[in-house]
Enzyme design. Structure first.
Site, PDB file in Angstrom:
ATOM      1  N   ASP A  98       0.808  -1.227   0.000  1.00 54.57           N
ATOM      2  CA  ASP A  98       0.000   0.000   0.000  1.00 54.57           C
ATOM      3  C   ASP A  98       0.840   1.275   0.000  1.00 54.57           C
ATOM      4  O   ASP A  98       2.016   1.262   0.354  1.00 54.57           O
ATOM      5  CB  ASP A  98      -0.887   0.029   1.252  1.00 54.57           C
ATOM      6  CG  ASP A  98      -2.054  -0.930   1.155  1.00 54.57           C
ATOM      7  OD1 ASP A  98      -2.030  -1.820   0.281  1.00 54.57           O
ATOM      8  OD2 ASP A  98      -2.992  -0.782   1.956  1.00 54.57           O
ATOM      9  N   ASP A  99       0.163   2.355  -0.341  1.00 54.25           N
ATOM     10  CA  ASP A  99       0.621   3.750  -0.160  1.00 54.25           C
ATOM     11  C   ASP A  99       1.709   4.198  -1.139  1.00 54.25           C
ATOM     12  O   ASP A  99       2.135   5.345  -1.083  1.00 54.25           O
ATOM     13  CB  ASP A  99       1.118   4.016   1.277  1.00 54.25           C
ATOM     14  CG  ASP A  99       0.035   3.789   2.320  1.00 54.25           C
ATOM     15  OD1 ASP A  99      -1.098   3.442   1.929  1.00 54.25           O
ATOM     16  OD2 ASP A  99       0.334   3.944   3.519  1.00 54.25           O
TER      17      ASP A  99
ATOM     18  N   HIS B 273      -5.807   3.068  -4.185  1.00 55.94           N
ATOM     19  CA  HIS B 273      -5.834   3.350  -2.742  1.00 55.94           C
ATOM     20  C   HIS B 273      -6.185   4.829  -2.528  1.00 55.94           C
ATOM     21  O   HIS B 273      -5.769   5.429  -1.543  1.00 55.94           O
ATOM     22  CB  HIS B 273      -4.463   3.014  -2.155  1.00 55.94           C
ATOM     23  CG  HIS B 273      -4.431   2.839  -0.664  1.00 55.94           C
ATOM     24  ND1 HIS B 273      -5.375   2.145   0.051  1.00 55.94           N
ATOM     25  CD2 HIS B 273      -3.530   3.285   0.262  1.00 55.94           C
ATOM     26  CE1 HIS B 273      -5.056   2.166   1.345  1.00 55.94           C
ATOM     27  NE2 HIS B 273      -3.949   2.862   1.498  1.00 55.94           N
TER      28      HIS B 273
ATOM     29  N   HIS C 106      -4.861   9.330  -0.225  1.00 55.34           N
ATOM     30  CA  HIS C 106      -4.965   8.512   0.990  1.00 55.34           C
ATOM     31  C   HIS C 106      -6.054   9.078   1.892  1.00 55.34           C
ATOM     32  O   HIS C 106      -5.882   9.274   3.107  1.00 55.34           O
ATOM     33  CB  HIS C 106      -3.627   8.426   1.732  1.00 55.34           C
ATOM     34  CG  HIS C 106      -3.522   7.186   2.577  1.00 55.34           C
ATOM     35  ND1 HIS C 106      -3.947   7.132   3.887  1.00 55.34           N
ATOM     36  CD2 HIS C 106      -3.075   5.942   2.293  1.00 55.34           C
ATOM     37  CE1 HIS C 106      -3.739   5.912   4.361  1.00 55.34           C
ATOM     38  NE2 HIS C 106      -3.218   5.165   3.408  1.00 55.34           N
TER      39      HIS C 106
ATOM     40  N   HIS D  89       3.684  -2.269   3.189  1.00 56.26           N
ATOM     41  CA  HIS D  89       3.790  -0.942   2.557  1.00 56.26           C
ATOM     42  C   HIS D  89       5.122  -0.831   1.819  1.00 56.26           C
ATOM     43  O   HIS D  89       6.174  -0.997   2.455  1.00 56.26           O
ATOM     44  CB  HIS D  89       3.685   0.157   3.611  1.00 56.26           C
ATOM     45  CG  HIS D  89       2.371   0.159   4.337  1.00 56.26           C
ATOM     46  ND1 HIS D  89       2.123  -0.674   5.407  1.00 56.26           N
ATOM     47  CD2 HIS D  89       1.235   0.854   4.114  1.00 56.26           C
ATOM     48  CE1 HIS D  89       0.873  -0.464   5.826  1.00 56.26           C
ATOM     49  NE2 HIS D  89       0.312   0.445   5.065  1.00 56.26           N
TER      50      HIS D  89
HETATM   51 NI    NI Z   1      -2.759   3.163   3.258  1.00 61.59          NI
END
Ligand code: NI
Length: 296
Positions: free
Chosen positions: A106-107, A156, A160, A247
């Site tokens: 993620d991210d 995503h 965020h 992440h």
């Molecule tokens: Ni996230």
């Protein structure tokens, strides 16, 4: 005498023509074999052999989605990916006696993503990336590599955002922002959405327009901040069907990959993207629904 010569000559021309055609056909075959994909005309036979309806390969993307909401199917050792009105196929024999998991990052993308992609390629592992649009714009090359090595592109949100605090229009904008950045890199939208913080309400479910993918194993890598600790945690708690959350914006998370992937492989773990894992477990992914794992 002259006539015979002409006939012979014509015969030679035809032989040359046949050889050139065969060579060209061989080149085309090698090209598709190398991409591990097969041309749609060949797929037709295979798809028919598997009794999949004809509309799936001649119809529009909507028709395909109607048949296959998940955009991915697993039939007899082959993954079929339905996208942009085309089918792509990848041979992948899965041992059903051994566990399967989906790694998700993620991210990102971020400055360590390229290193991570090199590692995934080395291990022959496909993962799913839930990207923020703001980062996706900066790391377009990484997104292209993700696609090349068969990773899945997830959304995503653009910034965020905590979607439960937004109205319908803002939610749409957040999702479209990331899709736009991914489209700019590879020409297609994301296939899945992961809402930041796992926060979802009825409005998010209605508006998202995508299956909402959460996780069953949160490595809390951002808190552990140590490759070995992250790897140990995964080795202790990972189980069949898990969607594992990491992440790729942290170096220690990317470092951890070199520790736990070889160890998991030794234990028989097989790594799939989220849509592949869903397809393998015969789960029909539907827009607005939440998914945490795909156990047997
Ligand atoms: Ni996230």
């Amino acid at each position: 005498m002259k006539n015979i010569f002409h006939k012979r000559h014509r015969y030679r021309v035809w032989i040359c023509f046949a050889i050139i055609t065969l060579l060209l056909a061989a080149l085309v075959c090698v090209f598709f074999y190398r991409k591990n994909m097969e041309p749609v005309s060949n797929l037709k036979k295979q798809v028919l052999a598997h009794k999949v309806e004809a509309m799936v390969y001649t119809g529009t993307e909507n028709a395909i989605r109607k048949c296959y909401p998940s955009g991915c199917r697993y039939i007899d050792g082959y993954f079929y990916y339905f996208m942009n009105g085309k089918i792509q196929i990848r041979k992948h024999k899965i041992n059903d006696k051994k566990p399967v998991v989906a790694l998700t990052f993620d991210d990102g993308p971020g400055k360590y993503t390229k290193t991570l992609l090199n590692k995934l390629k080395k291990y022959g592992v496909r993962a799913t990336f839930f990207m923020n649009g703001t980062n996706a714009l900066k790391y377009q090359k990484e997104i292209q590599i993700m696609q090349e090595i068969g990773c899945e592109l997830g959304n995503h949100t653009q910034t965020h955002a905590n979607l439960i605090k937004l109205d319908e229009e803002q939610i749409r904008e957040e999702i479209e922002g990331t899709n736009q950045a991914i489209r700019q890199a590879v020409g297609t939208n994301a296939t899945l959405v992961r809402p930041p913080y796992g926060n979802v309400n009825d409005t998010v479910k209605e508006v998202a327009g995508y299956p909402l993918i959460l996780w069953s194993l949160d490595t809390t890598d951002w808190k552990r901040r140590d490759a070995k600790a992250i790897s140990d945690y995964i080795m202790k708690y990972a189980k069949d069907g898990d969607i594992i959350l990491l992440h790729d914006i942290h170096k220690f998370s990317v470092d951890a990959v070199s520790e736990f992937i070889p160890k998991m492989k030794k234990k028989g773990y097989q790594f799939l993207t989220v849509s592949e894992l869903a397809a393998y477990r015969n789960a029909q992914l539907e827009a607005g629904k939440l998914y945490f794992q795909f156990a047997k």
